[in-house]
Every structure is written in structure tokens, then in C-alpha cells.
Write a protein that holds these residues in place. Sequence first.
Motif, short mmCIF file in Angstrom:
data_model
loop_
_atom_site.label_atom_id
_atom_site.label_comp_id
_atom_site.label_asym_id
_atom_site.label_seq_id
_atom_site.Cartn_x
_atom_site.Cartn_y
_atom_site.Cartn_z
N GLY A 184 20.97 88.02 -13.72
CA GLY A 184 22.08 87.89 -12.78
C GLY A 184 21.99 88.78 -11.56
N ALA A 185 20.81 89.32 -11.28
CA ALA A 185 20.66 90.20 -10.12
C ALA A 185 20.69 89.40 -8.83
N ILE A 186 21.17 90.05 -7.78
CA ILE A 186 21.17 89.45 -6.45
C ILE A 186 20.08 90.11 -5.62
N ALA A 187 19.54 89.36 -4.66
CA ALA A 187 18.51 89.89 -3.76
C ALA A 187 18.43 88.99 -2.54
N PRO A 188 18.02 89.55 -1.41
CA PRO A 188 17.81 88.71 -0.24
C PRO A 188 16.63 87.76 -0.47
N THR A 189 16.63 86.65 0.27
CA THR A 189 15.57 85.67 0.09
C THR A 189 14.67 85.52 1.31
N GLU A 190 15.04 86.12 2.42
CA GLU A 190 14.22 85.97 3.62
C GLU A 190 13.62 87.30 4.08
N ARG A 191 14.44 88.27 4.37
CA ARG A 191 13.94 89.60 4.73
C ARG A 191 14.15 90.50 3.52
#
Length: 142
Positions: free
Chosen positions: A106-113
Motif C-alpha cells: 500500500g505504499a505511495i510513490a511518484p511515477t514520473e519524477r
Amino acid sequence: MPLAGRTIVVTRPLAQSGALAEAIRAAGGTPFVFPLLDIGPASDPAPLLAAVERLPDYHLAVFISPNAVDYSVPALLARGAWPATLLPAAVGQGTLRALAARGVQGAIAPTERFDSEALLELPELQNAKVVGRRVEIFRGDG
């Protein structure tokens, strides 16, 4: 082979140099592994252990790198299951994969930078969702 006859210096930490060295070999080059950094556990585990004890009081746990995951998550999980109210966050996709490999879902992270600014732009971290919430940041020492 694009690197035939060339020697390429690989300065990554020893434990992380294998994939790059193999890619150089596959492209016909000769890797020269010369690590400039040595990554290991913190010399003083007290701050990490203190963070582990405070974890249930936090809303967000930010992991700066795969190394931060590798050297902190085992201590976090040794105290018990990941707190249900604690949102894990990663600065990049490699860190996200490291969390998943350690069983943190369930972790969040950016997908582009892949930097802290991109992480802060995620909808889950907008002002209304984080005001008054506590954040723990797991990073290297130094």
C-alpha cells in the motif's frame, strides 16, 4: 557490441554493482568494480529503535531509498505488524519495490519524477490530508 574493448568503472556500492557490471559485460565491455561508497547499518542504532517505538503515533513513513528500506524495515517489523494507520511512502520506484519485497504493501510513490518534490505533489500528501499529522523519514546517516 557497443562497449567492445572498453573498460567501464563501476563506482556503485559493492552490493549494488552486480547488475550494472553484468549489463556492461553483456554489451561487450569489461567492468572494473571500484566502489566509492560502503553502505551498511547505522553505527548507532538508538535513533532507529526510538523511531520504531514511536511508529504507531505517526501517519506517514517516508523512505528515501532502497537502502533506507533494507536497513530500517526489518527493525520496524520485528516489533510487530505494520501499523494499519501508517501510510508508507517511497521517493522512487526502486524504493517502492524494496518495500514490497519486505512485505510492506500500500505504499505511495511518484511515477514520473523520483525526488522529494514529486513525492510531495502526490494527492495523498496534499495539505488537507497531512495537516496536524506526524511524519517519520527514514534515510541514510550522513
